[in-house]
Design a protein around this motif. Structure first.
Motif, mmCIF file in Angstrom:
data_model
loop_
_atom_site.group_PDB
_atom_site.id
_atom_site.type_symbol
_atom_site.label_atom_id
_atom_site.label_comp_id
_atom_site.label_asym_id
_atom_site.label_seq_id
_atom_site.Cartn_x
_atom_site.Cartn_y
_atom_site.Cartn_z
ATOM 1 N N ILE A 104 0.916 -1.101 -0.008
ATOM 2 C CA ILE A 104 0.065 0.147 0.095
ATOM 3 C C ILE A 104 0.836 1.407 -0.017
ATOM 4 N N PHE A 105 1.943 1.184 1.004
ATOM 5 C CA PHE A 105 2.812 2.603 0.885
ATOM 6 C C PHE A 105 3.477 2.675 -0.414
ATOM 7 N N ILE A 106 4.420 1.625 -0.584
ATOM 8 C CA ILE A 106 5.258 1.678 -1.851
ATOM 9 C C ILE A 106 4.569 2.084 -3.172
ATOM 10 N N ALA A 107 3.170 1.489 -3.268
ATOM 11 C CA ALA A 107 2.363 1.857 -4.412
ATOM 12 C C ALA A 107 2.296 3.366 -4.683
ATOM 13 N N THR A 112 10.627 7.475 -5.593
ATOM 14 C CA THR A 112 10.756 8.777 -4.628
ATOM 15 C C THR A 112 12.333 8.106 -4.269
ATOM 16 N N GLN A 113 12.819 9.239 -4.028
ATOM 17 C CA GLN A 113 14.362 9.188 -3.465
ATOM 18 C C GLN A 113 14.435 8.453 -2.098
ATOM 19 N N TYR A 114 13.586 8.656 -1.347
ATOM 20 C CA TYR A 114 13.650 8.158 0.062
ATOM 21 C C TYR A 114 13.471 6.424 -0.199
ATOM 22 N N MET A 115 12.680 5.743 -0.888
ATOM 23 C CA MET A 115 12.468 4.389 -1.295
ATOM 24 C C MET A 115 13.708 3.901 -1.750
ATOM 25 N N THR A 116 14.446 4.489 -2.922
ATOM 26 C CA THR A 116 15.608 4.409 -3.515
ATOM 27 C C THR A 116 16.630 4.079 -2.346
ATOM 28 N N GLU A 120 18.977 0.715 -0.932
ATOM 29 C CA GLU A 120 20.207 0.780 -0.888
ATOM 30 C C GLU A 120 20.717 0.403 0.404
ATOM 31 N N GLY A 121 20.277 0.882 1.469
ATOM 32 C CA GLY A 121 20.790 0.439 2.638
ATOM 33 C C GLY A 121 20.219 -0.709 3.448
#
Length: 191
Positions: A104-107, A112-116, A120-121
């Motif tokens: 639900i959230f990722i959709a 976005t930069q925060y998701m990327t 990565e972390g």
């Protein structure tokens, strides 16, 4: 205290242990192995380390995710079918809820930069968890020249030749049985 009450309390403890594993492990099945091992072998003392390693070998060779197979195996060993179902639910329920919420959230946040940056972390941490589990099991499993050679052959076949893990597990089992037969014959000849 009646037997059903003892069983109910144990099943609740089993559920909580596997729910905790499911809640605090990121990276899927292999990343869960060290957490399950710590919970089952060290915290709860439900299983010995060597027995856990043997269980991983068996559950790895069965279809499905190794963490789910492991929880079913451990639950069944400890409390039969009710234990298997309880441990399974404890393991998958956190993932199911999390995936549903993430979906639900990722959709709404995809790209976005925060998701990327988040992914990565997380990726290197997951690789470290899997590597740690492998090293820990390796220290317990690789005890003699035969197991060192077998381990090196397996990692070579897996990495360089992309041999399927199930083929390696079956080959390792056959090699172990063959070695046992040969050593048994040698011991009889010497006696």
């Amino acid at each position: 205290m009646s037997r059903p009450s003892i069983l109910s309390k144990f099943l609740f403890a089993l559920f909580l242990s596997f729910f905790k594993v499911g809640c605090f492990t990121f990276g899927g099945g292999f990343a869960m192995i060290p957490v399950i091992q710590r919970e089952v072998c060290e915290n709860k003392c439900w299983m010995e380390q060597e027995e856990f390693i043997d269980m991983i070998a068996v559950t790895q060779s069965a279809p499905g995710p190794v963490a789910v197979n492991s929880s079913v195996f451990i639950g069944y060993k400890l409390a039969g079918i009710p234990g298997a179902v309880t441990a399974l639910l404890g393991t998958v329920l956190p993932s199911f809820i999390t995936i549903l919420l993430f979906a639900i959230f990722i959709a709404s946040q995809s790209g976005t930069q925060y998701m990327t940056k988040f992914f990565e972390g997380v990726r290197p941490a997951v690789v470290a968890l899997i590597l740690g589990a492998g090293l820990g099991m390796g220290k317990k499993s690789i005890k003699d020249p035969f197991s060192v050679i077998l381990g090196l052959l397996a990692i070579t076949a897996l990495v360089l030749f992309k041999i399927h893990p199930i083929v390696l597990i079956i080959s390792g089992a056959i090699a172990g049985i063959a070695r046992s037969i040969i050593l048994s014959k040698r011991n009889k000849e010497v006696s």
